[in-house]
Scaffold this motif. Structure first.
Motif, PDB file in Angstrom:
ATOM      1  N   GLN A  56      45.737  35.017  39.341  1.00  7.69           N
ATOM      2  CA  GLN A  56      44.991  36.266  39.191  1.00  7.69           C
ATOM      3  C   GLN A  56      44.710  36.537  37.738  1.00  7.69           C
ATOM      4  N   ARG A  57      45.672  36.286  36.873  1.00  2.82           N
ATOM      5  CA  ARG A  57      45.462  36.529  35.443  1.00  2.82           C
ATOM      6  C   ARG A  57      44.428  35.540  34.878  1.00  2.82           C
ATOM      7  N   THR A  58      44.522  34.280  35.296  1.00  2.00           N
ATOM      8  CA  THR A  58      43.574  33.267  34.802  1.00  2.00           C
ATOM      9  C   THR A  58      42.160  33.594  35.239  1.00  2.00           C
ATOM     10  N   ALA A  59      41.948  33.987  36.476  1.00  4.49           N
ATOM     11  CA  ALA A  59      40.616  34.343  36.981  1.00  4.49           C
ATOM     12  C   ALA A  59      40.069  35.544  36.222  1.00  4.49           C
ATOM     13  N   THR A  60      40.918  36.479  35.907  1.00  3.98           N
ATOM     14  CA  THR A  60      40.453  37.654  35.163  1.00  3.98           C
ATOM     15  C   THR A  60      39.982  37.262  33.778  1.00  3.98           C
ATOM     16  N   ARG A  61      40.720  36.402  33.098  1.00  2.00           N
ATOM     17  CA  ARG A  61      40.335  35.975  31.757  1.00  2.00           C
ATOM     18  C   ARG A  61      39.016  35.171  31.795  1.00  2.00           C
ATOM     19  N   GLN A  62      38.863  34.303  32.761  1.00  2.00           N
ATOM     20  CA  GLN A  62      37.630  33.517  32.862  1.00  2.00           C
ATOM     21  C   GLN A  62      36.420  34.429  33.124  1.00  2.00           C
ATOM     22  N   SER A  63      36.579  35.374  33.970  1.00  2.00           N
ATOM     23  CA  SER A  63      35.490  36.290  34.288  1.00  2.00           C
ATOM     24  C   SER A  63      35.095  37.097  33.060  1.00  2.00           C
ATOM     25  N   GLN A  64      36.060  37.535  32.323  1.00  2.00           N
ATOM     26  CA  GLN A  64      35.759  38.331  31.118  1.00  2.00           C
ATOM     27  C   GLN A  64      35.052  37.478  30.076  1.00  2.00           C
ATOM     28  N   ALA A  65      35.492  36.231  29.927  1.00  2.00           N
ATOM     29  CA  ALA A  65      34.847  35.351  28.941  1.00  2.00           C
ATOM     30  C   ALA A  65      33.391  35.069  29.338  1.00  2.00           C
ATOM     31  N   LEU A  66      33.162  34.763  30.589  1.00  2.00           N
ATOM     32  CA  LEU A  66      31.796  34.495  31.052  1.00  2.00           C
ATOM     33  C   LEU A  66      30.912  35.740  30.945  1.00  2.00           C
TER      34      LEU A  66
ATOM     35  N   LYS B  61      55.091  33.019  44.589  1.00  2.00           N
ATOM     36  CA  LYS B  61      54.568  34.347  44.286  1.00  2.00           C
ATOM     37  C   LYS B  61      54.153  34.450  42.832  1.00  2.00           C
ATOM     38  N   GLN B  62      54.977  33.808  41.939  1.00  2.00           N
ATOM     39  CA  GLN B  62      54.630  33.841  40.522  1.00  2.00           C
ATOM     40  C   GLN B  62      53.329  33.072  40.241  1.00  2.00           C
ATOM     41  N   SER B  63      53.122  32.024  40.997  1.00  2.00           N
ATOM     42  CA  SER B  63      51.872  31.262  40.795  1.00  2.00           C
ATOM     43  C   SER B  63      50.649  32.087  41.213  1.00  2.00           C
ATOM     44  N   LEU B  64      50.785  32.906  42.212  1.00  2.00           N
ATOM     45  CA  LEU B  64      49.677  33.788  42.606  1.00  2.00           C
ATOM     46  C   LEU B  64      49.365  34.778  41.496  1.00  2.00           C
ATOM     47  N   LEU B  65      50.359  35.246  40.832  1.00  2.00           N
ATOM     48  CA  LEU B  65      50.126  36.177  39.728  1.00  2.00           C
ATOM     49  C   LEU B  65      49.420  35.476  38.579  1.00  2.00           C
ATOM     50  N   GLU B  66      49.811  34.262  38.296  1.00  2.00           N
ATOM     51  CA  GLU B  66      49.159  33.519  37.215  1.00  2.00           C
ATOM     52  C   GLU B  66      47.704  33.201  37.562  1.00  2.00           C
TER      53      GLU B  66
ATOM     54  N   ASN C  55      25.156  32.682  34.240  1.00  2.00           N
ATOM     55  CA  ASN C  55      25.188  33.774  35.212  1.00  2.00           C
ATOM     56  C   ASN C  55      25.719  33.290  36.550  1.00  2.00           C
ATOM     57  N   GLU C  56      25.339  32.078  36.921  1.00  2.00           N
ATOM     58  CA  GLU C  56      25.872  31.518  38.167  1.00  2.00           C
ATOM     59  C   GLU C  56      27.373  31.273  38.039  1.00  2.00           C
ATOM     60  N   ALA C  57      27.833  30.759  36.853  1.00  2.00           N
ATOM     61  CA  ALA C  57      29.265  30.536  36.647  1.00  2.00           C
ATOM     62  C   ALA C  57      30.023  31.857  36.639  1.00  2.00           C
ATOM     63  N   TYR C  58      29.461  32.879  36.027  1.00  2.00           N
ATOM     64  CA  TYR C  58      30.108  34.194  35.991  1.00  2.00           C
ATOM     65  C   TYR C  58      30.252  34.768  37.394  1.00  2.00           C
ATOM     66  N   ILE C  59      29.237  34.595  38.182  1.00  2.00           N
ATOM     67  CA  ILE C  59      29.305  35.106  39.560  1.00  2.00           C
ATOM     68  C   ILE C  59      30.421  34.392  40.326  1.00  2.00           C
ATOM     69  N   ALA C  60      30.510  33.073  40.120  1.00  2.00           N
ATOM     70  CA  ALA C  60      31.561  32.325  40.815  1.00  2.00           C
ATOM     71  C   ALA C  60      32.940  32.735  40.298  1.00  2.00           C
ATOM     72  N   ALA C  61      33.104  32.936  38.965  1.00  3.63           N
ATOM     73  CA  ALA C  61      34.387  33.354  38.395  1.00  3.63           C
ATOM     74  C   ALA C  61      34.777  34.734  38.880  1.00  3.63           C
ATOM     75  N   GLU C  62      33.787  35.607  38.968  1.00  4.26           N
ATOM     76  CA  GLU C  62      34.097  36.957  39.436  1.00  4.26           C
ATOM     77  C   GLU C  62      34.540  36.924  40.894  1.00  4.26           C
TER      78      GLU C  62
ATOM     79  N   ILE D  94      38.307  38.203  42.098  1.00  2.00           N
ATOM     80  CA  ILE D  94      38.518  39.181  43.173  1.00  2.00           C
ATOM     81  C   ILE D  94      39.401  38.591  44.268  1.00  2.00           C
ATOM     82  N   GLN D  95      39.172  37.334  44.565  1.00  2.00           N
ATOM     83  CA  GLN D  95      39.991  36.675  45.598  1.00  2.00           C
ATOM     84  C   GLN D  95      41.462  36.568  45.149  1.00  2.00           C
ATOM     85  N   ALA D  96      41.676  36.220  43.849  1.00  2.00           N
ATOM     86  CA  ALA D  96      43.042  36.087  43.340  1.00  2.00           C
ATOM     87  C   ALA D  96      43.753  37.430  43.334  1.00  2.00           C
TER      88      ALA D  96
END
Length: 732
Positions: A372-382, A365-370, A278-285, A289-291
């Motif tokens: 954001q996608r990586t953070a979204t996947r981590q949050s969903q997995a957690l 700019k492309q790295s910022l998009l990546e 739960n602590e890891a999920y909160i940090a991933a979320e 959001i930041q990404a």
């Protein structure tokens, strides 16, 4: 106040009016009240003591003899003293002993009184007797003035010794102090010292033993409770482990994280995983959001305006190179033509730099998009893993209810066991440190002097007792005896106004024919004559009766001298011998009692008054003797004949004086007194009347007679110093 002044005062007070009888009764009443309201008469008290002086001395002597006898027969008693200090709190030895609450005021007084009661207790007396083996020591009982009975059992001897100890022990609590005195009294000084010191030692030892016994009991009690607590703790822990295994619950509260924060640490492995995920999920979320926020800003802004692009070191280096090329190109265009090869080469280099910047910004700019996608996947997995662990945790919590109950039981049992174990260790340590709140201050020494018998006190008490008995004797004697010893007793005892005092004199001085006008007897009767004249504002009573309670009180002599006193001042006086039973006035005047017929013949109307009146040889004084004795004197004296005779004689005489018979046992005096205008009561001083005078005075007063007062005769002024000077004087 003299007799004349008393009488004058009564006469003046009666000027307001009223009958002669009322005036006399009122004067007698106020005279008696004045005597009663006068307070204590020390002179009369001294006279009473003087009259009983030999009895008083005998009583005092017997009292002192009794005191000396008591001193001689009383065995000497010796008193030994020991003292102890009783503190409220004991001295701490280890520092871990319990501190007793500090008492104050009445509570502390009750505490000290309790210690006194313990010292006086039978249990401590029995302990002293046992420690000194007094039940087997005959010398102790003898020293206490007693002895063992023949064949007494050991129990009876012990009880007797204990009673003797309690009887002769005195505990004194000194005021405003914590010092308690132990005082023991015995006929033997060494025994007194030994018992007092034994009481002190046994009291201190008993106090220590009571504290030790309390500690021993505490240890035994704690030991029992500790074994029970240990057994309960082991049972609860075993039950907790068995249930954990059966429910497949793993306690993670003993891990490293839980040790850092035991209150917040999880209690099972599933719960610990849920907390970590739960602590890891909160940090991933948060990262997601930041990404997303950074990508949204980068997607709507120029490439080279992005903060991430500007912060890139490669971009910063290219920007610096581009600035240099732009500056160089500007200088070349100022000097050369636009188509000059140098200018063209510089423009080509600047274009190359711009293309590199654009490509590099696009990559950022492309790295910022990546990201954001990586953070979204981590949050969903957690989020998926947290959801799965939630289901496992809820299932585990259902099984943890019983586990928590067992866990609390284990914790409670462990706390109870730890507390009992700690207290047991402290009590065990304190058991060897015998702190005491009672310490000895003074030990008893062999007394040098006996405290009893106290010679001075016994003699003084004997003297005081003798004085008290003497006072009671004098008081009883004075109350039971109505003898008129002091002229003032006439008013105090008989309630009669004092008309005069006649001193005691020899028989030769009582011979009226040989008595000088300057003698004390004549002066005394002259004073009585003056009192009679001043007794009423209506003047001198025309007829006056003299009577007494019994014979031999000077009634006849007083009648003769009073008549002679009236004759000496020029008043025509008639003296009548009214005692028809035992007349004696005729012998004093030297005539026959039946000469001229006498009074009895006049009352029986057998002779005339002219023949019955006889001369006496004194100027202005005539005499009627008693006459022959009648068969019934009371009947002859009662009724109208006496009144008629007195009325007939009053025309020829200024005053008629009747010498009447005594009052007691006869009705003659009462009959005569009812016919005359006034009556004078004669009382002899110093004679024991045994109530006769009071009874006679009551009889005369009860017949509604005019009782002037009384005359005290045969008074000895030497019985008390000053009486003679007060009531009379003599010529030197």
């Amino acid at each position: 106040m003299s007799t004349e002044h008393r009488t004058q005062g009564g006469a003046i007070a009666s000027l307001a009016g009223g009958s002669f009888a009322e005036q006399l009764d009122e004067r007698a009443f106020f005279d008696a009240n004045d005597q009663r309201d006068g307070g204590m008469d020390f002179r009369a008290f001294g006279s009473a003591i003087y009259r009983s002086r030999w009895h008083v001395l005998a009583i005092l002597g017997l009292s002192l003899i009794a005191g000396v006898a008591i001193i001689m027969i009383t065995p000497p008693l010796f008193r030994a003293r020991a003292s102890v200090e009783v503190s409220q709190q004991s001295t701490k030895v280890l520092g871990t002993e319990e501190t007793e609450p500090v008492l104050g005021g009445a509570e502390f007084d009750r505490f000290l009184q309790t210690q006194v009661n313990l010292l006086e207790s039978r249990a401590l007396a029995a302990r002293v007797a046992t420690s000194l083996r007094l039940a087997a020591d005959d010398r102790f009982v003898v020293a206490m003035g007693d002895k063992f009975a023949e064949g007494a059992t050991a129990e009876r001897r012990q009880r007797m010794v204990t009673d003797l100890l309690q009887k002769n022990l005195r505990i004194s609590l000194m005021p405003n102090s914590r010092i308690v005195e132990i005082i023991f009294t015995s006929r033997d000084p060494a025994t007194a010292m030994r018992i007092a010191n034994s009481y002190s030692d046994n009291y201190i030892q008993n106090n220590i033993e009571r504290k030790f016994s309390t500690t021993t009991y505490s240890r035994e009690f704690l030991s029992t409770q500790l074994a029970q607590a240990k057994q309960r703790l082991e049972g609860s822990e075993r039950e907790l482990i068995d249930y954990s295994r059966a429910a497949k619950l793993i306690d993670a509260s003993g891990g490293a994280d839980a040790q850092r924060d035991q209150e917040a640490g999880p209690r099972s492995l599933t719960t610990a995983n849920l907390v970590n995920l739960n602590e890891a999920y909160i940090a991933a979320e948060a990262r997601r959001i930041q990404a997303e926020e950074r990508w949204r800003q980068a997607n709507g802004a120029p490439l080279l305006a992005l903060p991430e692009v500007l912060a890139n070191p490669a971009v910063q280096a290219l920007e610096e190179r581009r600035a240099e090329l732009q500056a160089n190109l500007g200088q070349l265009r100022q000097r050369l033509q636009p188509d000059h090869p140098t200018v063209a080469q510089a423009a080509a280099q600047l274009g190359s730099i711009d293309r590199q910047l654009n490509a590099l910004a696009a990559n950022v700019k492309q790295s910022l998009l990546e990201q954001q996608r990586t953070a979204t996947r981590q949050s969903q997995a957690l989020a998926q893993q947290v959801a799965q662990l939630k289901e496992s945790t809820l299932s585990e919590q259902d099984r943890s209810v019983r586990y928590n109950i067992l866990k609390r039981e284990v914790d409670t049992s462990r706390q109870l066991y730890d507390g009992l174990l700690q207290r047991y260790k402290e009590v065990s340590a304190e058991a060897g440190a015998a702190a005491n709140n009672v310490i000895a201050v003074d030990t008893a020494e062999i007394p040098k002097e006996p405290v009893s018998p106290r010679v001075g006190v016994i003699l003084v008490l004997g003297l005081i007792g003798g004085l008290a008995v003497s006072a009671l004797f004098v008081f009883a004697r004075e109350q039971l005896d109505d003898s008129i010893r002091d002229p003032q007793d006439l008013e105090a005892k008989l309630h009669l106004a004092l008309m005069g005092v006649v001193p005691k004199a020899q028989d030769t001085l009582l011979d009226i024919r040989n008595t000088s006008l300057r003698s004390a007897i004549t002066e005394a009767y002259q004073s009585v004559r003056t009192a009679i004249e001043l007794s009423s504002p209506n003047g001198l009573p025309r007829s006056l009766l003299l009577t007494s309670s019994r014979k031999g009180e000077g009634k006849t002599t007083s009648a003769l001298f009073i008549a002679k006193a009236f004759a000496d001042v020029g008043r025509k006086t008639l003296l009548i011998d009214g005692d028809l039973r035992k007349p004696s006035l005729h012998s004093l005047l030297g005539v026959q009692k039946d000469m001229g017929g006498g009074l009895s013949s006049l009352l029986a109307r057998r002779s005339a008054p002219e023949s019955a009146i006889l001369p006496t040889g004194f100027e202005n004084l005539s005499f009627i003797p008693s006459g022959p004795p009648p068969p019934n004197a009371a009947q002859l004296l009662g009724g109208a004949p006496v009144a008629d005779l007195l009325r007939g004689l009053q025309d020829a005489f200024d005053v008629i004086i009747v010498d009447g018979p005594p009052v007691l046992a006869l009705a003659d005096a009462v009959e005569l007194a009812s016919q005359v205008e006034a009556t004078l009561f004669v009382v002899a001083a110093g004679g024991a009347h045994y109530g006769q005078a009071k009874q006679a005075a009551r009889r005369v007063r009860g017949a509604a007679l005019h009782l002037l007062g009384g005359v005290v005769t045969k008074h000895d002024p030497g019985l008390w110093k000053g009486e003679g000077d007060y009531y009379m004087y003599d010529y030197g």
